[in-house]
Motif scaffolding. Structure first.
Motif, short mmCIF file in Angstrom:
data_model
loop_
_atom_site.label_atom_id
_atom_site.label_comp_id
_atom_site.label_asym_id
_atom_site.label_seq_id
_atom_site.Cartn_x
_atom_site.Cartn_y
_atom_site.Cartn_z
N CYS A 1 26.28 20.32 24.99
CA CYS A 1 25.43 20.16 25.94
C CYS A 1 25.47 18.65 26.32
O CYS A 1 26.02 17.90 25.54
CB CYS A 1 23.77 20.30 25.33
N HIS B 1 20.67 17.72 29.32
CA HIS B 1 20.28 19.27 28.74
C HIS B 1 20.28 19.20 27.10
O HIS B 1 21.08 19.71 26.47
CB HIS B 1 21.20 20.18 29.42
N GLN C 1 19.39 23.44 28.19
CA GLN C 1 18.58 23.21 29.17
C GLN C 1 17.74 21.82 28.87
O GLN C 1 17.90 21.34 27.76
CB GLN C 1 17.29 24.42 28.94
N SER C 2 17.07 21.17 29.86
CA SER C 2 16.39 19.84 29.63
C SER C 2 15.22 20.40 28.86
O SER C 2 14.63 21.61 28.90
CB SER C 2 16.27 19.35 31.04
#
Length: 140
Positions: free
Chosen positions: A52, A56, A77-78
């Motif tokens: 990542c 993220h 993902q953030s």
């Protein structure tokens, strides 16, 4: 001369601290499972490990459950986006309405290397009759 040495030492110390913070930031970005798993009588998956980015820094699992099938999407993902997605779980995942419709959309967030391995999912998944005789755990 002592003053010059002091300032040089202070500069070197400050620069070293800045480098250490950058290393810590890099080490804080997790490696997540990424890809999709589908079950509709036959299990298919294309998951792979993913490094990542700093933007993220959270592993996310999105789960869509129907009466006899499910889909699992895993990705980096953030933190903010994952938390916002997860806020919909009381309505879209755990509500009586979702149970009655037999349609659930659930989001799970975690931090740490490969933490989105399925252990974070607390929803019972449908299992095919073909697998009923085998030792299959209904929770992924």
């Amino acid at each position: 001369m002592k003053v010059v040495i002091f300032f040089v030492a202070l500069f070197v110390f400050a620069y070293a601290q800045e480098d250490a913070e950058e290393v810590d930031e890099v080490q804080q970005t997790p490696r997540c499972n990424s890809g999709d798993t589908f079950f509709n009588g036959t299990l298919t998956t294309n998951e792979k490990p993913t490094n990542c980015s700093a933007a993220h820094s959270t592993c996310q699992t999105k789960l869509e459950v129907g009466p006899d099938s499910y889909r699992i999407y895993r990705q980096c993902q953030s933190a903010e986006a994952c938390e916002n997605n997860q806020k919909s779980n009381p309505q879209q995942c755990y509500s009586e309405e979702a149970e009655e419709k037999q349609e659930k959309v659930c989001h799970f967030c975690c931090r740490g290397d490969f933490c989105n391995d399925g252990s974070e999912i607390d929803v019972v998944l449908p299992v095919s009759d073909d697998f009923a005789d085998e030792d299959v755990d209904e929770e992924v």
